[in-house]
Design a protein around this motif. Structure first.
Motif, PDB file in Angstrom:
ATOM      1  N   PHE A  89      -5.385   2.777   3.638  1.00  0.00           N
ATOM      2  CA  PHE A  89      -4.126   2.440   2.975  1.00  0.00           C
ATOM      3  C   PHE A  89      -3.861   3.288   1.728  1.00  0.00           C
ATOM      4  O   PHE A  89      -2.792   3.221   1.155  1.00  0.00           O
ATOM      5  CB  PHE A  89      -4.105   0.964   2.574  1.00  0.00           C
ATOM      6  CG  PHE A  89      -4.114   0.043   3.752  1.00  0.00           C
ATOM      7  CD1 PHE A  89      -3.007  -0.064   4.569  1.00  0.00           C
ATOM      8  CD2 PHE A  89      -5.242  -0.705   4.053  1.00  0.00           C
ATOM      9  CE1 PHE A  89      -3.008  -0.900   5.654  1.00  0.00           C
ATOM     10  CE2 PHE A  89      -5.248  -1.547   5.141  1.00  0.00           C
ATOM     11  CZ  PHE A  89      -4.138  -1.646   5.952  1.00  0.00           C
ATOM     12  N   ALA A  90      -4.815   4.093   1.301  1.00  0.00           N
ATOM     13  CA  ALA A  90      -4.672   4.849   0.061  1.00  0.00           C
ATOM     14  C   ALA A  90      -3.645   5.969   0.180  1.00  0.00           C
ATOM     15  O   ALA A  90      -3.043   6.359  -0.812  1.00  0.00           O
ATOM     16  CB  ALA A  90      -6.023   5.425  -0.353  1.00  0.00           C
ATOM     17  N   ASP A  91      -3.444   6.493   1.378  1.00  0.00           N
ATOM     18  CA  ASP A  91      -2.561   7.637   1.544  1.00  0.00           C
ATOM     19  C   ASP A  91      -1.174   7.258   2.045  1.00  0.00           C
ATOM     20  O   ASP A  91      -0.377   8.134   2.346  1.00  0.00           O
ATOM     21  CB  ASP A  91      -3.185   8.646   2.510  1.00  0.00           C
ATOM     22  CG  ASP A  91      -4.454   9.250   1.926  1.00  0.00           C
ATOM     23  OD1 ASP A  91      -4.511   9.376   0.692  1.00  0.00           O
ATOM     24  OD2 ASP A  91      -5.356   9.574   2.696  1.00  0.00           O
ATOM     25  N   LEU A  92      -0.860   5.966   2.136  1.00  0.00           N
ATOM     26  CA  LEU A  92       0.462   5.558   2.589  1.00  0.00           C
ATOM     27  C   LEU A  92       1.495   5.829   1.504  1.00  0.00           C
ATOM     28  O   LEU A  92       1.239   5.586   0.319  1.00  0.00           O
ATOM     29  CB  LEU A  92       0.480   4.063   2.932  1.00  0.00           C
ATOM     30  CG  LEU A  92      -0.313   3.665   4.176  1.00  0.00           C
ATOM     31  CD1 LEU A  92      -0.276   2.152   4.337  1.00  0.00           C
ATOM     32  CD2 LEU A  92       0.234   4.335   5.404  1.00  0.00           C
ATOM     33  N   PRO A  93       2.654   6.329   1.859  1.00  0.00           N
ATOM     34  CA  PRO A  93       3.689   6.563   0.838  1.00  0.00           C
ATOM     35  C   PRO A  93       4.262   5.239   0.333  1.00  0.00           C
ATOM     36  O   PRO A  93       4.197   4.211   1.009  1.00  0.00           O
ATOM     37  CB  PRO A  93       4.747   7.371   1.592  1.00  0.00           C
ATOM     38  CG  PRO A  93       4.549   6.999   3.020  1.00  0.00           C
ATOM     39  CD  PRO A  93       3.072   6.732   3.188  1.00  0.00           C
ATOM     40  N   ALA A  94       4.810   5.275  -0.866  1.00  0.00           N
ATOM     41  CA  ALA A  94       5.424   4.077  -1.447  1.00  0.00           C
ATOM     42  C   ALA A  94       6.642   3.684  -0.622  1.00  0.00           C
ATOM     43  O   ALA A  94       7.390   4.526  -0.134  1.00  0.00           O
ATOM     44  CB  ALA A  94       5.819   4.341  -2.883  1.00  0.00           C
ATOM     45  N   SER A  95       6.850   2.395  -0.464  1.00  0.00           N
ATOM     46  CA  SER A  95       7.943   1.931   0.380  1.00  0.00           C
ATOM     47  C   SER A  95       9.302   2.159  -0.273  1.00  0.00           C
ATOM     48  O   SER A  95      10.278   2.431   0.395  1.00  0.00           O
ATOM     49  CB  SER A  95       7.749   0.450   0.710  1.00  0.00           C
ATOM     50  OG  SER A  95       7.732  -0.305  -0.476  1.00  0.00           O
ATOM     51  N   ARG A  96       9.369   2.027  -1.603  1.00  0.00           N
ATOM     52  CA  ARG A  96      10.639   2.252  -2.287  1.00  0.00           C
ATOM     53  C   ARG A  96      10.351   2.659  -3.724  1.00  0.00           C
ATOM     54  O   ARG A  96       9.263   2.435  -4.238  1.00  0.00           O
ATOM     55  CB  ARG A  96      11.527   1.022  -2.262  1.00  0.00           C
ATOM     56  CG  ARG A  96      10.938  -0.178  -2.962  1.00  0.00           C
ATOM     57  CD  ARG A  96      11.851  -1.400  -2.835  1.00  0.00           C
ATOM     58  NE  ARG A  96      11.239  -2.544  -3.474  1.00  0.00           N
ATOM     59  CZ  ARG A  96      11.506  -2.948  -4.692  1.00  0.00           C
ATOM     60  NH1 ARG A  96      12.379  -2.306  -5.433  1.00  0.00           N
ATOM     61  NH2 ARG A  96      10.907  -4.000  -5.202  1.00  0.00           N
ATOM     62  N   THR A  97      11.327   3.240  -4.379  1.00  0.00           N
ATOM     63  CA  THR A  97      11.144   3.641  -5.769  1.00  0.00           C
ATOM     64  C   THR A  97      11.360   2.440  -6.685  1.00  0.00           C
ATOM     65  O   THR A  97      12.067   1.495  -6.338  1.00  0.00           O
ATOM     66  CB  THR A  97      12.122   4.764  -6.151  1.00  0.00           C
ATOM     67  OG1 THR A  97      13.448   4.286  -5.956  1.00  0.00           O
ATOM     68  CG2 THR A  97      11.894   5.995  -5.297  1.00  0.00           C
TER      69      THR A  97
END
Length: 64
Positions: free
Chosen positions: A27-35
């Motif tokens: 899960f460390a490399d997942l992009p952020a879902s929203r700003t």
């Protein structure tokens, strides 16, 4: 030989990431879902002012 007993990931180049369990490293490399929007709203200002005056009144009541 079974490699399931190895407690670190040799592929991770940072010492902290190597010590993480594999399920956490996935899960460390997942992009952020929203700003995140950091603008102040009127509710934020009202909350700070309410907290400030409530604390001021409590301290004043304790002193008097």
């Amino acid at each position: 030989m079974r490699r399931a007993l190895v407690l670190s990931s040799e592929a991770a180049r940072h010492w902290f990431r190597a010590s993480l369990p594999q399920r956490r490293a996935a899960f460390a490399d997942l992009p952020a879902s929203r700003t995140v929007d950091w603008r102040l709203t009127s509710d934020d200002v009202r909350g700070v002012a309410t907290t400030y005056f409530a604390t001021l009144a409590a301290v004043f009541a304790f002193i008097v």
